[in-house]
Scaffold this active site. Sequence first.
Site, mmCIF file in Angstrom:
data_model
loop_
_atom_site.group_PDB
_atom_site.id
_atom_site.type_symbol
_atom_site.label_atom_id
_atom_site.label_comp_id
_atom_site.label_asym_id
_atom_site.label_seq_id
_atom_site.Cartn_x
_atom_site.Cartn_y
_atom_site.Cartn_z
ATOM 1 C CG ASP A 63 5.824 3.431 1.749
ATOM 2 O OD1 ASP A 63 5.958 4.149 2.759
ATOM 3 O OD2 ASP A 63 4.748 3.333 1.118
ATOM 4 C CE LYS B 286 -0.411 6.036 7.642
ATOM 5 N NZ LYS B 286 -0.154 5.375 6.369
ATOM 6 C CG PHE C 16 -1.786 1.267 1.267
ATOM 7 C CD1 PHE C 16 -3.018 1.276 0.616
ATOM 8 C CD2 PHE C 16 -1.369 2.426 1.906
ATOM 9 C CE1 PHE C 16 -3.815 2.425 0.612
ATOM 10 C CE2 PHE C 16 -2.157 3.569 1.909
ATOM 11 C CZ PHE C 16 -3.380 3.565 1.262
HETATM 12 C C1 LIG Z 1 -0.464 5.558 4.973
HETATM 13 C C2 LIG Z 1 0.526 5.070 4.011
HETATM 14 C C3 LIG Z 1 0.752 5.716 2.782
HETATM 15 C C4 LIG Z 1 -0.065 6.888 2.327
HETATM 16 O O1 LIG Z 1 0.036 7.997 3.172
HETATM 17 P P1 LIG Z 1 -1.046 9.190 3.095
HETATM 18 O O2 LIG Z 1 -0.493 10.210 4.032
HETATM 19 O O3 LIG Z 1 -2.358 8.626 3.528
HETATM 20 O O4 LIG Z 1 -1.074 9.650 1.690
HETATM 21 C C5 LIG Z 1 1.760 5.224 1.967
HETATM 22 N N1 LIG Z 1 2.490 4.167 2.321
HETATM 23 C C6 LIG Z 1 2.311 3.517 3.492
HETATM 24 C C7 LIG Z 1 3.189 2.367 3.841
HETATM 25 C C8 LIG Z 1 1.313 3.941 4.360
HETATM 26 O O5 LIG Z 1 1.105 3.279 5.512
#
Ligand SMILES: *Cc1c(COP(=O)(O)O)cnc(C)c1O
Length: 382
Positions: A217, A246, A132
């Site tokens: 990520d 985050k 994701f």
């Molecule tokens: C939450 C998340 C995203 C997206 O972040 P947003 O601030 O909601 O755009 C991307 N990668 C990972 C691993 C995430 O947990």
Amino acid sequence: MTLAELQELERDALMATYARNPVEFVRGEGTRLWDDDGNEYLDFLTGISVAQLGHCHPRVVEALREQAGRLMHVGNLFYTEPGMRLAKRLADLSLGGRVFLCNSGAEAIECALKLARKRRQGGDFVVVEGGFHGRTMGALSATPQESKQAPFAPLVPGFRVVPRDDAGALAAAVDQHTAAVLLEPIQGESGIHPLDPDVLDAAREACDRHGALLILDEIQCGMGRTGTLWAHEQLGVTPDVMTVAKGLGGGLPVGACVAGPGAASVLEPGDHGSTFAGGPVIAAAANAVLDVVTEDGFLDGVRERGDLLTAGLRGLGLEPRGRGLMVGFDLPDAPEVARRLLLEQLLVVHATGPGTLRMLPPLTVTGDEIDDAVTRLGAGLG
Ligand SMILES: *Cc1c(COP(=O)(O)O)cnc(C)c1O
């Protein structure tokens, strides 16, 4: 306003993108939240790993108050100190190189994708099942989930998907046309799945062999969540590019794309930008979060409390996955259990799918609060 009035407003005025729980929170402090009736909750979700130091951490609040009262925004045509300092610290604490500051996780991913595409023009991306990376068109194209992608086709072209735990398949998918491999060291949204170290090794090796970038990520698993500042430190693999968001702002919207020395100069004037990005208020908050997370012994404490939480969950007969304070476990009817825990036990957790519960408490959670949460969980599971 009453909850019923808020729900009516939501129906009238908000696009129906969220399935909200029937609770209105009005105040937070540390691991605790209070609703409009004065009920006290334990927050083991922190807005999905955002309120990294708990709610209204005094150091973050103080930094924000000071900066907000002095200067909020001038934009990126001028200099302000907090964002520059933040970028330097993020680079020094991770890959070296250079940083693009932004406002969200998806935006950090977009920067990483654009950078990789510009470096190897026309190149493909390799991603894994269950990953994701966000909801904007580029990030969504990197998020191989049929239900999330299908309504928005055609997506950005050039994404190849391989099975999650198959090092051979990943290596075979990378060639001289690959711009980058994009992976989460621990998949968050798929239900807390640490990546098989062999897969990560294979990705590093394949990227080196074919001159592709390895992008990790760390948006959910970074910023100390797993007991080291970055999750990849525990895996012995260094990426070329890393995305952060985050928990970085301790509750405020800020993201960053860090490009190590080999990729730091790919983006040039005019290639990329973002109006709000790197503003002094959010950067002041992020600097305060970094101050706390990098204090001597802080991350040791995260690991210890992670062990405590994991032991508590095992004591309930559960089988937790994850690292540090990023923990998930399987159980039937997870959404219903999460709802019951919230409404009856006043414990905030989250179901990442029909069969998985996820816990992401603040990194400042205490041992007593972990015991309390485990007790409430035990009662809620009945
Ligand atoms: C939450 C998340 C995203 C997206 O972040 P947003 O601030 O909601 O755009 C991307 N990668 C990972 C691993 C995430 O947990």
